[in-house]
Design a protein around this motif. Sequence first.
Motif, mmCIF file in Angstrom:
data_model
loop_
_atom_site.group_PDB
_atom_site.id
_atom_site.type_symbol
_atom_site.label_atom_id
_atom_site.label_comp_id
_atom_site.label_asym_id
_atom_site.label_seq_id
_atom_site.Cartn_x
_atom_site.Cartn_y
_atom_site.Cartn_z
ATOM 1 N N LYS A 86 46.160 52.966 31.356
ATOM 2 C CA LYS A 86 45.081 52.551 30.446
ATOM 3 C C LYS A 86 43.766 52.337 31.192
ATOM 4 O O LYS A 86 42.699 52.504 30.629
ATOM 5 C CB LYS A 86 45.474 51.332 29.631
ATOM 6 N N TYR A 87 43.833 51.992 32.468
ATOM 7 C CA TYR A 87 42.619 51.807 33.254
ATOM 8 C C TYR A 87 41.867 53.120 33.422
ATOM 9 O O TYR A 87 40.648 53.128 33.515
ATOM 10 C CB TYR A 87 42.950 51.241 34.636
ATOM 11 N N HIS A 88 42.589 54.215 33.493
ATOM 12 C CA HIS A 88 41.952 55.527 33.613
ATOM 13 C C HIS A 88 41.145 55.843 32.349
ATOM 14 O O HIS A 88 40.115 56.503 32.425
ATOM 15 C CB HIS A 88 43.002 56.624 33.830
ATOM 16 N N LYS A 89 41.617 55.372 31.220
ATOM 17 C CA LYS A 89 40.974 55.662 29.932
ATOM 18 C C LYS A 89 39.852 54.682 29.605
ATOM 19 O O LYS A 89 38.881 55.042 28.961
ATOM 20 C CB LYS A 89 42.010 55.634 28.810
ATOM 21 N N GLU A 90 39.996 53.442 30.023
ATOM 22 C CA GLU A 90 39.077 52.383 29.595
ATOM 23 C C GLU A 90 38.053 51.972 30.646
ATOM 24 O O GLU A 90 37.251 51.079 30.406
ATOM 25 C CB GLU A 90 39.881 51.131 29.211
ATOM 26 N N ASN A 91 38.091 52.577 31.822
ATOM 27 C CA ASN A 91 37.214 52.147 32.923
ATOM 28 C C ASN A 91 37.327 50.643 33.164
ATOM 29 O O ASN A 91 36.338 49.942 33.341
ATOM 30 C CB ASN A 91 35.762 52.535 32.659
ATOM 31 N N THR A 92 38.541 50.159 33.138
ATOM 32 C CA THR A 92 38.818 48.731 33.262
ATOM 33 C C THR A 92 38.347 48.155 34.599
ATOM 34 O O THR A 92 37.981 46.988 34.669
ATOM 35 C CB THR A 92 40.330 48.477 33.085
ATOM 36 N N ASP A 115 35.659 48.808 36.261
ATOM 37 C CA ASP A 115 34.287 49.255 36.459
ATOM 38 C C ASP A 115 33.338 48.163 36.955
ATOM 39 O O ASP A 115 32.164 48.413 37.140
ATOM 40 C CB ASP A 115 33.738 49.935 35.205
ATOM 41 N N THR A 116 33.839 46.959 37.206
ATOM 42 C CA THR A 116 32.998 45.906 37.782
ATOM 43 C C THR A 116 33.648 45.392 39.063
ATOM 44 O O THR A 116 34.864 45.512 39.262
ATOM 45 C CB THR A 116 32.816 44.716 36.817
ATOM 46 N N ILE A 117 32.847 44.818 39.899
ATOM 47 C CA ILE A 117 33.356 44.263 41.163
ATOM 48 C C ILE A 117 34.363 43.153 40.879
ATOM 49 O O ILE A 117 35.416 43.084 41.509
ATOM 50 C CB ILE A 117 32.194 43.764 42.047
ATOM 51 N N ASP A 118 34.057 42.294 39.915
ATOM 52 C CA ASP A 118 34.970 41.189 39.593
ATOM 53 C C ASP A 118 36.312 41.700 39.074
ATOM 54 O O ASP A 118 37.360 41.172 39.437
ATOM 55 C CB ASP A 118 34.347 40.239 38.569
ATOM 56 N N ALA A 119 36.284 42.708 38.221
ATOM 57 C CA ALA A 119 37.531 43.268 37.686
ATOM 58 C C ALA A 119 38.377 43.853 38.813
ATOM 59 O O ALA A 119 39.591 43.640 38.861
ATOM 60 C CB ALA A 119 37.232 44.329 36.632
ATOM 61 N N THR A 120 37.747 44.560 39.714
ATOM 62 C CA THR A 120 38.477 45.143 40.841
ATOM 63 C C THR A 120 39.028 44.043 41.743
ATOM 64 O O THR A 120 40.193 44.099 42.158
ATOM 65 C CB THR A 120 37.570 46.098 41.639
ATOM 66 N N ARG A 121 38.230 43.041 42.031
ATOM 67 C CA ARG A 121 38.705 41.926 42.872
ATOM 68 C C ARG A 121 39.905 41.235 42.238
ATOM 69 O O ARG A 121 40.883 40.931 42.921
ATOM 70 C CB ARG A 121 37.588 40.908 43.103
ATOM 71 N N ASN A 122 39.817 40.969 40.936
ATOM 72 C CA ASN A 122 40.935 40.316 40.244
ATOM 73 C C ASN A 122 42.190 41.183 40.292
ATOM 74 O O ASN A 122 43.288 40.675 40.497
ATOM 75 C CB ASN A 122 40.558 39.994 38.799
ATOM 76 N N TYR A 123 42.030 42.481 40.092
ATOM 77 C CA TYR A 123 43.170 43.397 40.166
ATOM 78 C C TYR A 123 43.805 43.333 41.562
ATOM 79 O O TYR A 123 45.023 43.216 41.695
ATOM 80 C CB TYR A 123 42.727 44.832 39.847
ATOM 81 N N LEU A 124 42.972 43.402 42.581
ATOM 82 C CA LEU A 124 43.474 43.415 43.959
ATOM 83 C C LEU A 124 44.050 42.071 44.394
ATOM 84 O O LEU A 124 44.773 42.000 45.375
ATOM 85 C CB LEU A 124 42.377 43.872 44.921
ATOM 86 N N LYS A 125 43.765 41.018 43.655
ATOM 87 C CA LYS A 125 44.358 39.702 43.913
ATOM 88 C C LYS A 125 45.658 39.504 43.147
ATOM 89 O O LYS A 125 46.275 38.454 43.224
ATOM 90 C CB LYS A 125 43.369 38.588 43.544
#
Length: 165
Positions: free
Chosen positions: A132-138, A140-150
Amino acid sequence: MRGLEEIYLKGFSYDKYLGIASQDELEKLDELYKNIIISNDFVNKIKSIDKKVSVLASVETWCPFARVFLTTMRKINEINHIFDLSLITYGRGVSELAGYLKIDEDDFVVPTAVFLDKDFSKLKVFNGFPEKYHKENTLDTIDATRNYLKGKSVNDILEDILNVF
């Protein structure tokens, strides 16, 4: 022996993955392990699964996305060992796995994982992060990426990979 089965059988274990990680990478894995919390709903779902699926994953110890994926897989298997993992490097992934999955070299990322049935036929592909991230650009922000990687997006990963059952 042929195709995906041959690549799967040449792979290495999660323990070997840990053995080649640097001290810094191991510390990041430990921190991630502490951060990933699987909800009771998912725990119950995982406990109810009564079959195993083989997973062939192209990973690298330096890749934070691979660390999130593998730590999630580790947590799942601690609840109920439903995934048999075979790991290969990014280089082997590009040279051997990408062609079977019809992924162009420029689009091949780590982790790329293929979930396989008992005959080593493809059930699902996990390419970098949940579909779903490929479809929704989930991310697409630094905070979203940081949260994912945490490890804060573990429910999205669980939803994506548990649908093979």
